[in-house]
Write a protein that holds these residues in place. Structure first.
Motif, PDB file in Angstrom:
ATOM      1  N   THR A  35      23.141  23.590  13.821  1.00 16.29           N
ATOM      2  CA  THR A  35      23.229  22.157  13.586  1.00 16.29           C
ATOM      3  C   THR A  35      24.218  21.876  12.459  1.00 16.29           C
ATOM      4  O   THR A  35      24.646  22.793  11.739  1.00 16.29           O
ATOM      5  N   SER A  36      24.554  20.610  12.294  1.00 16.95           N
ATOM      6  CA  SER A  36      25.497  20.227  11.244  1.00 16.95           C
ATOM      7  C   SER A  36      24.963  20.597   9.862  1.00 16.95           C
ATOM      8  O   SER A  36      25.711  21.069   8.996  1.00 16.95           O
ATOM      9  N   GLU A  52      22.517  21.855  22.699  1.00 13.37           N
ATOM     10  CA  GLU A  52      22.530  20.499  22.135  1.00 13.37           C
ATOM     11  C   GLU A  52      23.940  20.102  21.710  1.00 13.37           C
ATOM     12  O   GLU A  52      24.382  18.968  21.941  1.00 13.37           O
ATOM     13  N   ASN A  53      24.664  21.046  21.092  1.00 13.71           N
ATOM     14  CA  ASN A  53      26.039  20.762  20.688  1.00 13.71           C
ATOM     15  C   ASN A  53      26.949  20.536  21.894  1.00 13.71           C
ATOM     16  O   ASN A  53      27.850  19.686  21.855  1.00 13.71           O
ATOM     17  N   LYS A  56      26.283  16.960  23.140  1.00 11.64           N
ATOM     18  CA  LYS A  56      26.878  15.973  22.243  1.00 11.64           C
ATOM     19  C   LYS A  56      28.404  15.950  22.367  1.00 11.64           C
ATOM     20  O   LYS A  56      29.026  14.880  22.357  1.00 11.64           O
ATOM     21  N   GLN A  59      29.480  14.343  25.644  1.00 11.57           N
ATOM     22  CA  GLN A  59      29.190  12.914  25.622  1.00 11.57           C
ATOM     23  C   GLN A  59      30.177  12.154  24.734  1.00 11.57           C
ATOM     24  O   GLN A  59      30.536  11.007  25.033  1.00 11.57           O
ATOM     25  N   ALA A  60      30.614  12.786  23.683  1.00  5.27           N
ATOM     26  CA  ALA A  60      31.504  12.117  22.726  1.00  5.27           C
ATOM     27  C   ALA A  60      32.962  12.122  23.182  1.00  5.27           C
ATOM     28  O   ALA A  60      33.703  11.164  22.919  1.00  5.27           O
ATOM     29  N   ASP A 234      29.637  15.637  12.812  1.00  3.10           N
ATOM     30  CA  ASP A 234      28.678  16.656  13.235  1.00  3.10           C
ATOM     31  C   ASP A 234      29.427  17.987  13.276  1.00  3.10           C
ATOM     32  O   ASP A 234      30.185  18.264  14.212  1.00  3.10           O
ATOM     33  N   VAL A 237      28.991  20.383  16.351  1.00  3.37           N
ATOM     34  CA  VAL A 237      29.802  19.961  17.496  1.00  3.37           C
ATOM     35  C   VAL A 237      31.277  20.236  17.235  1.00  3.37           C
ATOM     36  O   VAL A 237      32.013  20.684  18.125  1.00  3.37           O
TER      37      VAL A 237
END
Length: 269
Positions: A35-36, A52-53, A56, A59-60, A234, A237
């Motif tokens: 995670t970040s 999860e990354n 994200k 999606q971004a 993030d 990501v």
């Protein structure tokens, strides 16, 4: 035994240097799974946030389109640069003259001009041609570079002239000699030039940032900058995007590393 002991400091130094060289790559791999917050805390162990990354990131940003744009630019630039620069290097050495030496010196002096000094006139030219937001406008300025021409010229000095004379006696024209004799003989140089050109074109940021205004044609370096341009970044990501952007260049280098070394060595000789 004494000889082996003398080699220990050298191997120890190389081992330490290898660890320092590989650590950024390891940290990038590990950070892509964290995670970040874990990245900011310098966590050095793999985490469970890889999926999860991925979600994200996709999606971004439109990662597949950015990868496609970077691939098209890198492959197009590499193929055209190899053809044009190899023919130029071949001509400079095989048809050697004092005038060509002067022209080569001028080309080398051109390497001293920073790209920032020619970027605005270059943009104006492509704008008048209506090629803004075109991948073609990214490829064309990079298909002929003094460095690659010099690389092929230096390597061509080891090309045996007896083969050229024999081929001409057999009736081959210059294009056939280049395609059927020169290219297979100089494949190590082509591999070295290909690696250099592909990595440079893939990682290029400044000129694509200027000429590609729309996000629909953004490249991977531009995508990475966009990820870090918000108020909150993030880093998990971001590191995953960096990892994805690094994979093609790593794969190309690993595949052609032996030919790359031989090509560079041959050019130096």
């Amino acid at each position: 035994m004494i000889k082996k002991l003398r080699e220990v400091p050298g191997y120890a130094f190389l081992g330490i240097w290898t660890v320092f060289s590989l650590f950024p790559l390891y940290f990038m791999l590990v950070s892509a799974t964290n995670t970040s917050q874990d990245v900011l805390s310098s966590r050095l162990l793999p985490g469970g946030a890889l999926f999860e990354n991925f979600v994200k990131l996709f999606q971004a940003q439109d990662v597949l389109r950015a990868m496609g744009s970077s691939a098209a630019i890198a492959l197009g630039t590499t193929v055209l640069a190899l053809v044009i620069c190899s023919i130029a290097g071949y001509g400079f050495e095989v048809y050697h003259s004092r005038g060509k030496d002067v022209l080569m010196a001028v080309l080398l002096l051109a390497m001293m001009i920073p790209f920032a000094a020619t970027m605005i006139p270059l943009f104006q030219v492509f704008a008048k041609l209506g090629l803004v937001n075109s991948l073609f406008a990214v490829i064309v300025p990079a298909i002929s570079t003094p460095l690659l021409i010099l690389l092929f010229r230096q390597s061509s000095r080891a090309f045996p002239t007896e083969i050229l004379e024999a081929a001409r006696v057999d009736g081959l024209n210059e294009l056939s000699i280049y395609a059927r004799i020169y290219i297979p003989t100089m494949r190590a140089t082509f591999a070295a030039a290909g690696v250099i050109t592909f990595m440079t074109a893939w990682n290029n940021y400044l000129w694509p940032r200027v000429i590609l205004i729309k996000n629909e044609v953004q490249t991977m370096p531009m995508l990475i900058v966009n990820l870090s341009a918000g108020y909150v970044t993030d880093y998990g990501v971001l590191m995953l995007a960096v990892l994805l952007a690094s994979l093609p260049t790593v794969v190309v280098f690993l595949i052609l590393q032996r030919q790359f070394a031989n090509g560079i060595t041959g050019a130096i000789k």
